[in-house]
Enzyme design. Sequence first.
Site, PDB file in Angstrom:
ATOM      1  N   LYS A  17     -10.963 -31.055  12.216  1.00  0.00           N
ATOM      2  CA  LYS A  17     -10.242 -31.337  13.394  1.00  0.00           C
ATOM      3  C   LYS A  17     -10.344 -29.926  14.313  1.00  0.00           C
ATOM      4  CE  LYS A  17      -6.000 -32.309  13.005  1.00  0.00           C
ATOM      5  NZ  LYS A  17      -5.783 -32.282  11.534  1.00  0.00           N
ATOM      6  N   GLY A  18     -10.332 -28.929  13.709  1.00  0.00           N
ATOM      7  CA  GLY A  18     -10.459 -27.565  14.111  1.00  0.00           C
ATOM      8  C   GLY A  18     -11.745 -27.401  14.914  1.00  0.00           C
ATOM      9  N   GLY A 360      -5.343  -8.768   0.776  1.00  0.00           N
ATOM     10  CA  GLY A 360      -4.445  -9.645  -0.378  1.00  0.00           C
ATOM     11  C   GLY A 360      -3.129  -8.972  -0.157  1.00  0.00           C
ATOM     12  N   CYS A 387      -8.862  -4.290   4.213  1.00  0.00           N
ATOM     13  CA  CYS A 387      -7.375  -4.047   4.132  1.00  0.00           C
ATOM     14  C   CYS A 387      -6.946  -3.615   2.667  1.00  0.00           C
ATOM     15  CB  CYS A 387      -6.852  -5.166   4.733  1.00  0.00           C
ATOM     16  SG  CYS A 387      -5.047  -5.051   5.530  1.00  0.00           S
ATOM     17  N   GLY A 389      -8.459  -4.144   0.181  1.00  0.00           N
ATOM     18  CA  GLY A 389      -9.557  -3.453  -0.335  1.00  0.00           C
ATOM     19  C   GLY A 389      -9.769  -2.025  -0.109  1.00  0.00           C
ATOM     20  N   HIS A 516      -8.751  -5.462   9.780  1.00  0.00           N
ATOM     21  CA  HIS A 516      -9.880  -6.638   9.375  1.00  0.00           C
ATOM     22  C   HIS A 516     -11.107  -6.954  10.469  1.00  0.00           C
ATOM     23  CE1 HIS A 516      -7.072  -8.180   6.189  1.00  0.00           C
ATOM     24  NE2 HIS A 516      -6.096  -7.604   6.790  1.00  0.00           N
ATOM     25  N   GLU A 518     -13.289  -8.750   9.914  1.00  0.00           N
ATOM     26  CA  GLU A 518     -13.961 -10.255   9.977  1.00  0.00           C
ATOM     27  C   GLU A 518     -13.312 -11.005  11.109  1.00  0.00           C
ATOM     28  OE1 GLU A 518     -11.846  -8.824   7.711  1.00  0.00           O
ATOM     29  OE2 GLU A 518     -10.456  -9.820   7.037  1.00  0.00           O
TER      30      GLU A 518
HETATM   31  N1  GLN Z   1      -0.895  -5.995   1.191  1.00  0.00           N
HETATM   32  C1  GLN Z   1      -1.244  -4.901   1.758  1.00  0.00           C
HETATM   33  C2  GLN Z   1      -0.187  -4.454   2.853  1.00  0.00           C
HETATM   34  O1  GLN Z   1       0.255  -5.213   3.159  1.00  0.00           O
HETATM   35  C3  GLN Z   1      -2.883  -5.448   2.393  1.00  0.00           C
HETATM   36  C4  GLN Z   1      -2.656  -6.465   3.380  1.00  0.00           C
HETATM   37  C5  GLN Z   1      -3.827  -7.130   3.562  1.00  0.00           C
HETATM   38  O2  GLN Z   1      -4.829  -6.974   2.945  1.00  0.00           O
HETATM   39  N2  GLN Z   1      -3.976  -8.000   4.647  1.00  0.00           N
HETATM   40  O3  GLN Z   1      -0.569  -3.583   3.594  1.00  0.00           O
END
Ligand code: GLN
Length: 539
Positions: A17-18, A360, A387, A389, A516, A518
């Site tokens: 749908k998106g 993450g 992030c 990473g 981010h 991306e």
């Molecule tokens: N967990 C990490 C933080 O809270 C990185 C967050 C993320 O990768 N969006 O700072």
Amino acid sequence: MPYYIFVAGGVMSSVGKGAATASIGRILQNKGYKVSAIKIDPYINVDAGTMNPIEHGEVFVTDDGTECDQDVGNYERFLNESFTTDSYITTGRVYQSVIAKERNLEFDGKCVEVVPDIPNEVINRIKKVGQKNKSDFVMIEIGGTVGEYQNLLFLEAARMMKLQNPKKTLFVLVTYLPTLRIIGEMKTKPTQTSSRLLNEAGIQPDFILGRAAYPLDAPRKRKISVFCNLDPKDVISAPDVDSIYEIPLNFEKEGLGDRILKKVGAKAKKKNGKQWEALVKKIKGNKKPVKIGIVGKYFETGDFSLMDSYISVIEAVKHASWANNRQPEIQWLSSQKFETKDASQFKKLKNFDGIIVPGGFGIRGTEGKIKVIEYCRKNKIPFLGLCLGMQLAAIEFARNVCNIKDASSAEFGTKSRNLVIDFMPEQKELLRNKKYGATMRLGAWNCEIKPKTISSKAYGKKIISERHRHRYELNNDYRELLEKKGMVMAGVNPEKDLVEIVELKNHPFFVATQFHPELKSRPLEPHPLFKEFIKAAIK
Ligand code: GLN
């Protein structure tokens, strides 16, 4: 006053749908209209920030820091526009504001009721988007599937809007037509049933988009037309595609744009589809691959693996690869598989032209990611950290180059005394009171780029703005040491003096960002850092 197009889904979720909503928006934009889009999520959550990516897919973040559904990302990518918090509606948001108004006596002593007060709030929010953005068309995607209890009040709002503006409101139903392998025929019954469920909510679809493995043939369209009560020309094929960016062209092949304009009594202002056609041509023309590995942990659910959790990263890799005349080959690498001493596991990384460690939360999988980063650093494999990473790249460097063996992040709850990644003092108080909502650095923040770095070459300017979503930061107490040992602080937020980008010298490409990037990559405007990363990967 704008036109409103509601998009609802039938048969099952994940029918696209998106992408359909974004594609219709793109078609209308190509015809010279200003288009906005809204995602309605039926759950109680106020925003998507508190949801696990395996449950809900990626959390997209807008410039104003709203944590929302990944479909808003689709709208931004297709329409090449940035949206705000107004483009995201959830049941939680609607109830929250109705209750706040009630507490403020804004209902003048009347009894506040689910109907019509909740749908009215939804309608007000939809209208606000149209007015604020001065849109010609507002696309409204209603999450969930028709026939379920959760989105009824939103369908009710849509019905009431139609009643208020019959000539300016349209409904699109996106369904799915299965073809069972043993029978070999595409079946329309689930579509018929969904259309009837929509009728039960008082809504007649103006268009049915038939998602299926193949295009719908004439008999299928006829059947749907008869049983769902619409012109066969308004039954539109939505076959599987290699790239979602083909969808607007497929819809146009069936004349969807002109049919929409005809129904609302409008005419195309101009023909502006060339840019999009050129994009799709470019996507299909690239044959040579570029191989990118993404090391994450939000893939596995039971026996299936999901890509939704990293959708913006995937799209950004695609945009940048196409811009470099390559076809991306993306592979998922589960971070936990690298929590091993088995060297053969790591040798596999050499099969890739570039490695990404995306964002993450939590400690799970982080040791594997750190090992991967170490391998990329030592073996000169182009590396992009996003992030988490970036945080792990700093931890890896602190441990293995600066010799701080217990370097870690406050997030991981270890006993480490060297929190190279830590939270800011003002956040500590909130966290102590378990106030996890809104304790993150969210949305657009400025970053000043250091001259003569990979980043300055990529961006070609000094001040940039990128979107954030994280709670922890590189601890400034360790900055000097990291720099002394060769880590370049290539980008810093000037207001709060927070590190935004780290790089390594003497490496073909080692860049990691606290933000981010991306989230701002668009097919028509690939992100500069991703473009530079892919360029290095090809080399
Ligand atoms: N967990 C990490 C933080 O809270 C990185 C967050 C993320 O990768 N969006 O700072």
